[in-house]
Design an enzyme around this catalytic site. Structure first.
Site, PDB file in Angstrom:
ATOM      1  N   GLY A   1      61.007  74.097  14.462  1.00  0.00           N
ATOM      2  CA  GLY A   1      60.853  72.896  15.171  1.00  0.00           C
ATOM      3  C   GLY A   1      61.236  71.800  14.336  1.00  0.00           C
ATOM      4  N   CYS A   2      60.575  70.915  14.321  1.00  0.00           N
ATOM      5  CA  CYS A   2      60.693  69.512  13.441  1.00  0.00           C
ATOM      6  C   CYS A   2      60.360  69.742  12.033  1.00  0.00           C
ATOM      7  CB  CYS A   2      60.078  68.230  14.305  1.00  0.00           C
ATOM      8  SG  CYS A   2      60.171  66.706  13.171  1.00  0.00           S
TER       9      CYS A   2
END
Length: 182
Positions: free
Chosen positions: A11-12
């Site tokens: 993810g981020c």
């Protein structure tokens, strides 16, 4: 002191960077890009989904203080490895779950920890995490470095990053740096 490198995407990169910085034995964490086809990609290019890169973190650690396997346990605790190309509202191939190995030992550890988590049925569904050798890592732009520490009150940090940091502190209290535990 021997140091090793772990390169992980879940993810981020702001989320992973903030969580891994809390751990004893972690010497440095850098947000960046890997597993794509373009040299020196920019954030904008990666976000377009055309470069093939994932947002990743490069974790420099002392294996005498924290094992690669324990870093992977944190990794699989703070992101969902069963959602293809997405983490929450972050959608796209740049947010895929990926482990970029630097040795055969890391590849074996990744397989073992993935099996450990799958057998424990911690996540519902099949793992989509890619495991492949690291070929290149590109540092993210300066504004992405240490993002959570510099922007703790931003909406994204409060809603997405902070809960992952809290989960790391709670689930891995025995692995925290002294300053983080106080």
């Amino acid at each position: 002191m021997a140091e090793e490198i772990a390169v992980l995407g879940g993810g981020c990169f702001w989320c992973l960077e903030a969580a891994f910085k809390e751990l004893r034995g972690v010497k440095a964490v850098m947000s960046g890009y890997a597993a794509g086809k373009l040299a020196n990609p920019t954030y904008e290019a990666v976000c377009s989904g055309t470069t093939g890169h994932a947002e990743v973190t490069r974790v420099t650690f002392d294996p005498a203080e924290i094992s690669y396997g324990d870093l992977l346990r944190v990794f699989f605790t703070i992101h969902d490895p069963t959602t293809l190309n997405r983490q929450g509202n972050d959608v796209g191939t740049q947010y895929r779950s990926i482990i970029l190995t630097t040795s055969d030992a890391q590849k074996a550890d990744a397989a073992a920890v993935m099996k450990e988590f799958a057998d424990a049925k911690i996540w519902h569904g099949k793992f989509t995490t890619q495991v492949e050798p690291l070929t290149a890592f590109y540092d993210a732009e300066e504004e992405h470095h240490d993002y959570f520490a510099r922007n703790p009150w931003s909406g994204y940090c409060q809603v997405v990053v902070a809960p992952k940091v809290v989960k790391t502190r709670k689930m891995f209290a025995d692995k925290l740096k002294r300053a983080a535990a106080e």
